[in-house]
Design an enzyme around this catalytic site. Structure first.
Site, PDB file in Angstrom:
ATOM      1  N   GLU A   1       0.798  -1.267   0.012  1.00  0.00           N
ATOM      2  CA  GLU A   1      -0.174  -0.371   0.434  1.00  0.00           C
ATOM      3  C   GLU A   1       0.606   1.263  -0.463  1.00  0.00           C
ATOM      4  O   GLU A   1       2.113   1.182   0.905  1.00  0.00           O
ATOM      5  CB  GLU A   1      -1.099  -0.191   1.489  1.00  0.00           C
ATOM      6  CG  GLU A   1      -1.427   0.818   1.196  1.00  0.00           C
ATOM      7  CD  GLU A   1      -2.823   0.767   2.364  1.00  0.00           C
ATOM      8  OE1 GLU A   1      -4.196   1.409   2.065  1.00  0.00           O
ATOM      9  OE2 GLU A   1      -2.344   1.021   3.676  1.00  0.00           O
TER      10      GLU A   1
ATOM     11  N   GLY B   1       2.127  -0.414  10.427  1.00  0.00           N
ATOM     12  CA  GLY B   1       1.449  -1.106  12.372  1.00  0.00           C
ATOM     13  C   GLY B   1       0.853  -2.771  11.259  1.00  0.00           C
ATOM     14  O   GLY B   1       1.112  -3.340  11.942  1.00  0.00           O
TER      15      GLY B   1
ATOM     16  N   GLU C   1     -10.260   3.644   6.257  1.00  0.00           N
ATOM     17  CA  GLU C   1      -9.106   3.117   7.579  1.00  0.00           C
ATOM     18  C   GLU C   1     -10.382   3.838   8.959  1.00  0.00           C
ATOM     19  O   GLU C   1     -10.042   3.320  10.334  1.00  0.00           O
ATOM     20  CB  GLU C   1      -8.044   3.787   7.316  1.00  0.00           C
ATOM     21  CG  GLU C   1      -7.492   4.289   6.241  1.00  0.00           C
ATOM     22  CD  GLU C   1      -6.504   1.993   6.593  1.00  0.00           C
ATOM     23  OE1 GLU C   1      -7.016   1.456   7.653  1.00  0.00           O
ATOM     24  OE2 GLU C   1      -6.574   1.714   5.067  1.00  0.00           O
TER      25      GLU C   1
ATOM     26  N   GLU D   1      -7.812  -5.164  11.684  1.00  0.00           N
ATOM     27  CA  GLU D   1      -7.621  -5.088  10.085  1.00  0.00           C
ATOM     28  C   GLU D   1      -8.434  -6.228  10.253  1.00  0.00           C
ATOM     29  O   GLU D   1      -8.991  -6.374   8.075  1.00  0.00           O
ATOM     30  CB  GLU D   1      -6.061  -6.242  10.202  1.00  0.00           C
ATOM     31  CG  GLU D   1      -4.670  -5.129  10.681  1.00  0.00           C
ATOM     32  CD  GLU D   1      -5.097  -3.923   9.669  1.00  0.00           C
ATOM     33  OE1 GLU D   1      -3.969  -2.707  10.119  1.00  0.00           O
ATOM     34  OE2 GLU D   1      -5.180  -3.722   8.411  1.00  0.00           O
TER      35      GLU D   1
ATOM     36  N   MET E   1      -1.086  -4.640   8.007  1.00  0.00           N
ATOM     37  CA  MET E   1      -1.768  -4.293   6.670  1.00  0.00           C
ATOM     38  C   MET E   1      -2.763  -5.685   6.519  1.00  0.00           C
ATOM     39  O   MET E   1      -2.866  -6.892   6.483  1.00  0.00           O
ATOM     40  CB  MET E   1      -1.108  -4.383   5.304  1.00  0.00           C
ATOM     41  CG  MET E   1      -0.999  -4.481   4.317  1.00  0.00           C
ATOM     42  SD  MET E   1      -1.796  -2.666   4.427  1.00  0.00           S
ATOM     43  CE  MET E   1      -2.475  -2.391   2.480  1.00  0.00           C
TER      44      MET E   1
ATOM     45  N   HIS F   1     -11.673  -4.309   8.130  1.00  0.00           N
ATOM     46  CA  HIS F   1     -10.813  -4.280   5.900  1.00  0.00           C
ATOM     47  C   HIS F   1     -11.172  -5.650   5.820  1.00  0.00           C
ATOM     48  O   HIS F   1     -11.579  -5.487   4.684  1.00  0.00           O
ATOM     49  CB  HIS F   1      -9.362  -4.317   6.218  1.00  0.00           C
ATOM     50  CG  HIS F   1      -9.075  -2.711   6.730  1.00  0.00           C
ATOM     51  ND1 HIS F   1      -9.497  -1.693   5.856  1.00  0.00           N
ATOM     52  CD2 HIS F   1      -7.746  -2.186   6.956  1.00  0.00           C
ATOM     53  CE1 HIS F   1      -9.268  -0.841   6.766  1.00  0.00           C
ATOM     54  NE2 HIS F   1      -8.111  -0.967   7.228  1.00  0.00           N
TER      55      HIS F   1
END
Length: 532
Positions: free
Chosen positions: A131, A276, A333, A311, A278, A314
């Site tokens: 990213e 931190g 986010e 995460e 992904m 997501h």
């Protein structure tokens, strides 16, 4: 030459022209174990459609060199079509297949294929981090979020390694005489390039499983894995990671009503990570500082659990449904930050997580929002360079706090129902903010455009100053709150002057200030700062 940057307009033009059907990526990582590793071989096959036969477009690739390029069976001269960051593709057909054979570089700064040598035992560990646009450092791709496709990875590496990707392993590794092996993975569901992943090295992997039976009798089984490098295995408390993982999956299934769509769920704790964590679907990567080497505070466990749940959120918001361009980076986010904190408070042992959110995340947002570099939550992102600068406290924490306010505005039931409709309506596709707001308008009956203008399109903080007037008997006769902020001065929306007693929600009594002689003062006391 345009260099490595990609503009929003270029991405829009390419997305309007092309539809990607599939990627096949073959990586040979055997060179990684050399003391001074040479670039690794990367062979990418991309099948795609073109809406205007005869048109031209380009693939993204950042690599030391390209050995061969074949377009629809026609060999292209790499020296003529590759400029170091793009491969020009001219005279496209309606149906196309391009094969790129390249040599890609290992990274020491966390972008692309990162290589780490363990100082304790000399073992080599690899992992990818992309990213916003570093997949092009590992394979040739149409590197933008809205050109999704299934990915099939094949990886050749030393035979004693653990090799993982986002897809499930397709059978046993094929062993070779030189001690290496080849791992083949099942195709993924359609995903964006930046959330593909490969982890390779002598990682220690602990296994578990999550099961869920839905109301209609369907059973979901998700294989779970947790990885760290071998020299840290004695410190690895995988059981606690699995506990939070299962609690989170239960919570998100209860609220999203959409089964976890990515098959397995591996979580790899990797060295020298420059962020931190992904949200790669099926293979989430974390900084290995979350593998605690000794006794730590409950706050450290809470922070790790929060990142695990962030995460995980997501997997639905960001992976299943992905923003069209980085203008809406904040949305994925902020949503994950809010849902992670909510799941932490309601599904785990960390029931006081909203206090932590207020003291840590919102404080981060307040600081960022008072700097000269502040920007609206919905920032204008004209290109990739601007996207890289937008990972900050406004994108994450201010956005999450605003979403928390949005939940109060539309009602929690309406918000969750809007999210469920959004996931089902746009699964495996790309969206803009307007798509989420449309779903929330349906479920709440509220005007979401007015809310978005007020909360998402302004920058900076407001200053709220209570003002009190007293009579001769030292009683408050009038109390009001004055709002001052960037581009606005006056009474906050919904606030009214309150006579005789502070009846308005906008003001609460505070200790009377006094003059040096002790005489009550008629001046207002200092106000508190409130974020827009």
């Amino acid at each position: 030459m345009p260099g490595e940057n990609l503009t929003r307009e270029e991405a829009r033009e390419r997305a309007g022209l092309l539809e990607v059907e599939a990627y096949e990526v073959e990586l040979d990582l055997r060179a990684a174990v050399a003391a001074e590793p040479a670039p690794f071989r990367s062979v990418t096959t991309v099948r795609f459609r073109c809406a205007q036969p005869g048109a031209a477009s380009f693939l993204d690739l950042v690599a030391p060199d390209v050995t061969a390029v074949t377009l629809n069976g026609r060999d292209l001269d790499p020296g003529a079509v590759f400029d170091g960051s793009r491969i020009e593709l001219a005279d496209l057909a309606a149906e196309n297949e391009v094969v790129v054979d390249a040599r890609c570089a290992f990274s020491r700064t966390g972008e692309g294929m990162h290589r780490f040598v363990d100082p304790e035992d000399g073992e080599v560990y690899l992992y990818t981090q992309y990213e916003p646009a570093d997949a092009r450092r590992v394979f040739a791709a149409f590197e933008q979020p809205d050109l999704k496709a299934p990915f099939t990875f094949t990886v050749t590496a030393p035979g004693h390694w653990t090799v993982l990707s986002g897809g499930a392993l397709a059978g046993r590794p094929e062993e070779h005489r030189d001690g290496s092996a080849t791992w083949r993975f099942e195709p993924t569901k359609p995903i964006s390039t930046y959330i593909t992943a490969v982890v390779a090295g002598p990682y220690t992997r602990v296994e578990d499983r999550y099961t869920r039976t839905f109301d209609d009798g369907r059973e979901l089984v998700v294989p779970l894995g947790a990885l760290c490098r071998r020299s840290l295995a004695r410190h690895f408390d995988a059981d606690d990671v699995f506990t939070v993982t299962k609690q989170g999956l239960d919570f998100f299934h209860d609220h999203f009503d959409y089964p976890y769509p990515w098959g397995k769920y591996d979580q790899a704790f990797v060295p020298e990570y420059n962020i931190g964590a992904m949200e790669n679907p099926g293979l989430v990567t974390f900084r290995e500082e979350f593998v605690f080497r000794g006794k730590v505070t409950d706050a450290a466990y809470e922070r790790r659990a929060n990142v695990v749940l962030h995460e995980m959120a997501h997997m639905w918001f960001g992976d299943l449904v992905t923003m069209e361009w980085w203008d809406d980076l904040w949305l994925k986010e902020s949503f994950a930050d809010y849902m992670g904190a909510l799941a932490l408070a309601e599904a785990t042992r960390f029931t006081g997580s909203w206090i932590t959110f207020a003291n840590r995340r919102k404080a981060w947002a307040y600081r960022a929002d008072q700097l000269p570099t502040t920007h609206p939550i919905t920032a204008d992102i004209p290109d990739l360079e601007a996207a890289k600068l937008n990972f900050d406290g406004i994108t994450y924490a201010k956005g999450a706090a605003v979403l928390k306010q949005l939940v109060a505005y539309v009602g929690r039931d309406a918000f969750m129902e809007g999210a469920r409709r959004y996931f089902k309506r746009h699964a495996f596709r790309n969206t803009r903010l307007a798509d989420l707001l449309a779903a929330l308008a349906e479920t709440s009956g509220r005007d979401m455009s007015a809310w978005a203008r007020s909360w998402l399109q302004t920058a900076g903080v407001d200053t709220l100053t209570p003002q009190a007037t007293y009579d001769a008997g030292d009683r408050i006769t009038e109390l009001a709150v004055l709002r001052e902020g960037p581009g606005r001065t006056g009474w906050p929306s919904g606030c009214t002057r309150s006579r005789a007693r502070p009846a308005s929600w906008c003001a609460t009594p505070a200790p009377r200030s006094t003059s040096p002689t002790g005489t009550p003062s008629s001046r207002s006391w200092p106000g508190s700062r409130a974020r827009r």
